[in-house]
Design a protein around this motif. Sequence first.
Motif, PDB file in Angstrom:
ATOM      1  N   VAL A 210      -8.972   8.048   4.216  1.00 27.97           N
ATOM      2  CA  VAL A 210      -8.111   7.259   3.335  1.00 27.97           C
ATOM      3  C   VAL A 210      -7.852   5.879   3.939  1.00 27.97           C
ATOM      4  CG1 VAL A 210      -5.793   7.942   4.144  1.00 27.97           C
ATOM      5  CG2 VAL A 210      -6.163   7.468   1.743  1.00 27.97           C
TER       6      VAL A 210
ATOM      7  N   VAL B 231       0.583   5.520   0.089  1.00 27.05           N
ATOM      8  CA  VAL B 231      -0.254   6.707   0.269  1.00 27.05           C
ATOM      9  C   VAL B 231       0.593   7.945  -0.017  1.00 27.05           C
ATOM     10  CG1 VAL B 231      -1.746   8.010   1.827  1.00 27.05           C
ATOM     11  CG2 VAL B 231      -1.589   5.519   2.051  1.00 27.05           C
TER      12      VAL B 231
ATOM     13  N   TYR C  27      -3.020   5.124  -3.103  1.00 28.02           N
ATOM     14  CA  TYR C  27      -4.061   5.982  -2.533  1.00 28.02           C
ATOM     15  C   TYR C  27      -3.551   7.413  -2.433  1.00 28.02           C
ATOM     16  CZ  TYR C  27      -6.163   1.534  -1.360  1.00 28.02           C
ATOM     17  OH  TYR C  27      -6.697   0.278  -1.450  1.00 28.02           O
TER      18      TYR C  27
ATOM     19  N   THR D 293       0.847  -1.190   0.000  1.00 21.99           N
ATOM     20  CA  THR D 293       0.000   0.000   0.000  1.00 21.99           C
ATOM     21  C   THR D 293       0.880   1.236   0.000  1.00 21.99           C
ATOM     22  OG1 THR D 293      -1.741  -1.149   1.234  1.00 21.99           O
ATOM     23  CG2 THR D 293      -1.772   1.263   1.294  1.00 21.99           C
TER      24      THR D 293
ATOM     25  N   ARG E  36      -8.796   9.494  -2.487  1.00 22.74           N
ATOM     26  CA  ARG E  36      -9.345   8.455  -3.363  1.00 22.74           C
ATOM     27  C   ARG E  36      -8.289   7.405  -3.683  1.00 22.74           C
ATOM     28  NH1 ARG E  36      -7.391   9.356  -8.485  1.00 22.74           N
ATOM     29  NH2 ARG E  36      -6.851  11.507  -9.059  1.00 22.74           N
ATOM     30  N   LYS E  37      -8.757   6.341  -4.309  1.00 23.66           N
ATOM     31  CA  LYS E  37      -7.856   5.313  -4.808  1.00 23.66           C
ATOM     32  C   LYS E  37      -7.182   5.806  -6.077  1.00 23.66           C
ATOM     33  CE  LYS E  37     -10.739   1.487  -3.121  1.00 23.66           C
ATOM     34  NZ  LYS E  37     -11.509   0.276  -3.517  1.00 23.66           N
TER      35      LYS E  37
ATOM     36  N   LEU F  25     -10.772   3.728   3.075  1.00 26.32           N
ATOM     37  CA  LEU F  25     -10.675   3.260   1.689  1.00 26.32           C
ATOM     38  C   LEU F  25      -9.745   2.054   1.591  1.00 26.32           C
ATOM     39  CD1 LEU F  25     -10.312   6.463  -0.543  1.00 26.32           C
ATOM     40  CD2 LEU F  25     -12.158   4.786  -0.609  1.00 26.32           C
ATOM     41  N   ILE F  26      -8.615   2.140   2.271  1.00 25.37           N
ATOM     42  CA  ILE F  26      -7.628   1.060   2.221  1.00 25.37           C
ATOM     43  C   ILE F  26      -8.186  -0.206   2.858  1.00 25.37           C
ATOM     44  CG2 ILE F  26      -5.363   0.334   3.091  1.00 25.37           C
ATOM     45  CD1 ILE F  26      -4.556   3.353   2.891  1.00 25.37           C
TER      46      ILE F  26
END
Length: 405
Positions: free
Chosen positions: A399, A253, A379, A251, A371-372, A402-403
């Motif tokens: 966020v 960000v 992200y 992931t 957002r993605k 979302l993740i």
Amino acid sequence: MKKAIVIGAGVAGVASAYMLCKAGFTVTLLDEKPAPAMGSSHQNGAQLSYAYCDALASPSLLAQLPGILLKKDPAYRCTLQADPDFLAWGLRFLINSTPARFSNNTLTLSRIALRSHALLLELLEKHPIEFDYEINGKMLLYPTLESCQKHTKILEQKRQQGFQLSVLTREEATVIEPALVHYPDPIASVIYSPGDAAGRPDVFCQKLVESLQHEYGLKTQFNQKVQGIDHSKNRVTGVCFRDAAPLECDTLVITTGQSCDLLPSKDRSLGDMWPVQGYSFTADAHPQAMQTSITDVKRKLVFAPLGNELRVAGLADIGRHRFHFTPNRFDTLMQTAQAAFPLFFGEDQGPPKRVWSGARYVTPSSQPIIRKGSLAGLYLNLGHGTLGWTLSLGAAEQVASLINS
């Protein structure tokens, strides 16, 4: 365990790292600066203005635009650029200046701010860090009744969201904040929110990073500029550097506007964000200085008490895509502060202890981009503008949701 990398160690990045640590990720926080909060979060206005998250694009600013372009308003400098990105941002900004869009954008920001306030109180219960945080309330000083009455509708909508807001006379406000006796100009009306606060964002970031390192094993890597995003089969696999080994992650960000160049072209649109440069100085607080955060609506200045110091911030320079240090703008800021409160910033007070200038990336609507990305595992948490400190935890929670989804 899931591995996450957060690019940017300002308030948005540190808040995002905090949320991901709590969610069970192994987190690495990256920044090209030598320490947390050395960029836009370093010496900003310091106000946690939960009740005053008004969008920058507004009917009132639109009415001032001719004067701004003619450089008649010292609070703004707009340098027009023949840049497609700037022109697209400007057009979208104008579209967002209608009454309906201003109201919608402001109320959306207020919802994030309200949640952000609750999250900060939760955080401080578990991590009692010291950053001169004080719930000292905030006052907006309006020079005319007309200028205040324009906000009657949005004021009532904010009350319905749960904000405590009062409209006071100068006399009523002075009972709460005696420093107003030293304000030389007429004050027709004051909007007061007792729940707003102030605190040092740079110290908050530094102390929270230390706490996350101790409790969650947060890893940090400073003085390293990310050169690119590694990916395979349309999924993020890590980041690469010029002078260091690559890092792997599931992931990623991105929390800084300066890092937008790293994004795939699918994640960039003309006019998404544009940097707006602001200025501040920090001085020793005069014995009679304000204990309440104050915004001078006429001069577009904010005053935030921070322990035994006073932070003054204001001015907005729009147009240049890259940071441009302009010493004479500090002179303008100081002169404007002296005009507002001559006693607190006279020659006998001496020069400011610290001055700062930084670029905050602002979206046309003032709503942050959360957002993605086009790659799985990518992200975005960007574009908080002047509200980054106020919105940081609420935006980070969004966020993280979302993740986790």
